[in-house]
Scaffold this motif. Structure first.
Motif, mmCIF file in Angstrom:
data_model
loop_
_atom_site.group_PDB
_atom_site.id
_atom_site.type_symbol
_atom_site.label_atom_id
_atom_site.label_comp_id
_atom_site.label_asym_id
_atom_site.label_seq_id
_atom_site.Cartn_x
_atom_site.Cartn_y
_atom_site.Cartn_z
ATOM 1 N N VAL A 85 58.209 43.493 39.306
ATOM 2 C CA VAL A 85 57.176 43.830 40.287
ATOM 3 C C VAL A 85 57.131 45.331 40.547
ATOM 4 N N THR A 86 58.300 45.964 40.607
ATOM 5 C CA THR A 86 58.356 47.400 40.886
ATOM 6 C C THR A 86 57.601 48.202 39.831
ATOM 7 N N LEU A 87 57.848 47.917 38.566
ATOM 8 C CA LEU A 87 57.195 48.666 37.490
ATOM 9 C C LEU A 87 55.706 48.345 37.443
ATOM 10 N N LEU A 88 55.342 47.092 37.570
ATOM 11 C CA LEU A 88 53.930 46.720 37.539
ATOM 12 C C LEU A 88 53.156 47.412 38.666
ATOM 13 N N TYR A 89 53.730 47.378 39.855
ATOM 14 C CA TYR A 89 53.088 48.019 41.009
ATOM 15 C C TYR A 89 52.921 49.521 40.768
ATOM 16 N N THR A 90 53.960 50.163 40.262
ATOM 17 C CA THR A 90 53.910 51.610 40.025
ATOM 18 C C THR A 90 52.842 51.964 39.006
ATOM 19 N N LEU A 91 52.736 51.179 37.946
ATOM 20 C CA LEU A 91 51.727 51.444 36.916
ATOM 21 C C LEU A 91 50.317 51.208 37.448
ATOM 22 N N ILE A 92 50.128 50.130 38.190
ATOM 23 C CA ILE A 92 48.805 49.871 38.772
ATOM 24 C C ILE A 92 48.415 50.997 39.718
ATOM 25 N N ARG A 93 49.355 51.406 40.528
ATOM 26 C CA ARG A 93 49.099 52.458 41.517
ATOM 27 C C ARG A 93 48.679 53.762 40.857
ATOM 28 N N PRO A 151 41.985 52.223 38.406
ATOM 29 C CA PRO A 151 40.930 52.981 39.115
ATOM 30 C C PRO A 151 41.209 53.151 40.608
ATOM 31 N N ARG A 152 40.695 54.222 41.167
ATOM 32 C CA ARG A 152 40.872 54.503 42.591
ATOM 33 C C ARG A 152 40.278 53.397 43.466
ATOM 34 N N ALA A 153 39.365 52.631 42.889
ATOM 35 C CA ALA A 153 38.756 51.540 43.648
ATOM 36 C C ALA A 153 39.790 50.506 44.091
ATOM 37 N N LEU A 154 40.944 50.474 43.430
ATOM 38 C CA LEU A 154 41.998 49.537 43.805
ATOM 39 C C LEU A 154 42.872 50.056 44.941
ATOM 40 N N THR A 155 42.686 51.287 45.361
ATOM 41 C CA THR A 155 43.503 51.845 46.439
ATOM 42 C C THR A 155 43.372 50.992 47.700
ATOM 43 N N PRO A 156 44.490 50.575 48.286
ATOM 44 C CA PRO A 156 44.429 49.766 49.511
ATOM 45 C C PRO A 156 43.696 50.499 50.633
ATOM 46 N N THR A 157 43.195 49.751 51.592
ATOM 47 C CA THR A 157 42.423 50.315 52.698
ATOM 48 C C THR A 157 43.195 51.411 53.424
ATOM 49 N N ASN A 158 44.490 51.189 53.663
ATOM 50 C CA ASN A 158 45.315 52.168 54.374
ATOM 51 C C ASN A 158 46.088 53.085 53.434
ATOM 52 N N GLY A 159 45.845 52.962 52.135
ATOM 53 C CA GLY A 159 46.559 53.777 51.159
ATOM 54 C C GLY A 159 47.770 53.058 50.599
ATOM 55 N N TRP A 160 48.258 53.539 49.473
ATOM 56 C CA TRP A 160 49.429 52.944 48.823
ATOM 57 C C TRP A 160 50.684 53.155 49.672
ATOM 58 N N LEU A 173 49.907 40.610 39.038
ATOM 59 C CA LEU A 173 50.022 42.040 38.739
ATOM 60 C C LEU A 173 49.933 42.287 37.236
ATOM 61 N N ILE A 174 50.539 41.409 36.447
ATOM 62 C CA ILE A 174 50.434 41.499 34.987
ATOM 63 C C ILE A 174 48.972 41.439 34.565
ATOM 64 N N ASP A 175 48.246 40.470 35.105
ATOM 65 C CA ASP A 175 46.859 40.271 34.708
ATOM 66 C C ASP A 175 45.966 41.422 35.180
ATOM 67 N N ILE A 176 46.235 41.942 36.388
ATOM 68 C CA ILE A 176 45.454 43.084 36.884
ATOM 69 C C ILE A 176 45.680 44.307 35.998
ATOM 70 N N LEU A 177 46.930 44.596 35.680
ATOM 71 C CA LEU A 177 47.220 45.736 34.811
ATOM 72 C C LEU A 177 46.557 45.574 33.453
ATOM 73 N N ILE A 195 47.524 43.658 46.522
ATOM 74 C CA ILE A 195 48.552 44.211 45.625
ATOM 75 C C ILE A 195 49.678 44.806 46.460
ATOM 76 N N GLU A 196 49.301 45.524 47.505
ATOM 77 C CA GLU A 196 50.301 46.103 48.409
ATOM 78 C C GLU A 196 51.097 45.007 49.113
ATOM 79 N N ARG A 197 50.430 43.927 49.493
ATOM 80 C CA ARG A 197 51.136 42.823 50.149
ATOM 81 C C ARG A 197 52.155 42.173 49.226
#
Length: 211
Positions: free
Chosen positions: A87-95, A99-108, A34-38, A123-125
Motif C-alpha cells: 500500500v505504501t508504494l502504490l500510494y506514493t506512486l499514485i500521489r 493526474p492532479r485531478a486525483l488530489t484529495p480535497t484537503n490535499g495529500w 490502488l493497483i487498478d487505479i495506478l 485513496i487517502e482513506r
C-alpha cells in the motif's frame, strides 16, 4: 512495537478473528483498488521511465528506496508486477505520478472530511485505514462493535472506488472480495504470520504516516 499474541486454545478468539480479518483486508484487499487505479494512469511498461522523470521520487521528499526502485523496474529485466507492491508504494506512486485531478480535497497526507468523497479522498482513506487500524493496534484484538464500525467504513470507501473503476472498464469486485474475507476462517498459523509481518513492517508504516 510488539503486538500481544497470547492464545490459550487452538482456535482464535472472536476478537482475534476480527483483528485477523482487518489485517488481511489491508494485505489482500484494499491494495487491489490502488493497483487498478495506478494501472489506469501508468502502465507497468511505462513505470520505470515515469519514476525517473519524477524528481520527488528520485531525490525529493518521496524518494524511493533501493528495494522500491527495484520493484519499479530498476535493475530488473522484467516488467514491474503491481500485485507485489504494498500500500505504501502504490500510494506514493499514485500521489506523484497520476493526474492532479486525483488530489484529495484537503490535499495529500491530510485526513478527509466526512463529506469529501472524491476518488482522491478515498485513496487517502485507504492509506489512513491501514496506518490507523492496523499499524497502531497493539493488542492483536478488536471487539465486535469496533470491528463492525471499521468494516462498514471500509465498505463505503470500497463501494465508491468500485463505481469509479467500473466506469473505467475494470471488472474487479472489491466488495465481494471483502465479503469473502469476512466470511472465512483464519487459522492460528496464518494469524501468527500476519502478526509477524506487522511487527516487521513498523518502520515502513511509520515513515508512510509522516507523508
Amino acid at each position: 512495537m510488539i503486538i500481544k499474541t497470547e492464545m490459550t486454545s487452538t482456535n482464535l478468539s472472536p476478537k482475534q478473528l476480527n483483528f485477523a480479518h482487518l489485517v488481511l483486508a489491508c494485505v489482500d484487499v484494499i491494495k487491489q483498488p490502488l493497483i487498478d487505479i495506478l494501472d489506469i494512469y501508468v502502465k507497468p511498461s511505462d513505470l520505470c521511465k515515469k519514476v525517473k522523470q519524477c524528481n520527488d521520487l528520485m531525490s525529493g521528499r518521496h524518494k524511493l528506496n533501493s528495494e522500491q526502485l527495484k520493484k519499479c523496474g530498476f535493475t530488473s529485466p522484467y516488467l514491474p508486477d503491481y500485485s507485489q507492491f504494498d500500500v505504501t508504494l502504490l500510494y506514493t506512486l499514485i500521489r506523484n505520478l497520476c493526474p492532479r485531478a486525483l488530489t484529495p480535497t484537503n490535499g495529500w497526507g491530510k485526513e478527509p472530511q466526512v463529506t469529501d468523497t472524491q476518488l482522491g479522498d478515498d485513496i487517502e482513506r485507504i492509506r489512513q485505514f491501514r496506518n490507523k487500524n492496523v499499524a497502531h493496534v497493539n493488542s492483536g484484538e478488536l471487539d465486535d462493535m469496533e470491528f463492525e464500525g471499521i468494516w462498514s467504513d471500509l465498505e463505503d470507501v470500497v463501494k465508491r472506488i468500485q463505481s469509479f473503476m467500473t466506469a473505467n472498464g475494470c471488472s474487479s469486485d472489491y466488495l465481494q472480495q471483502l465479503a469473502n474475507l469476512k466470511g472465512r476462517t483464519v487459522e492460528i498459523d496464518e494469524y501468527t504470520s500476519v502478526i509477524k509481518s506487522l511487527e516487521d513492517d513498523q518502520v515502513v508504516i511509520a515513515l508512510a504516516a509522516s507523508c
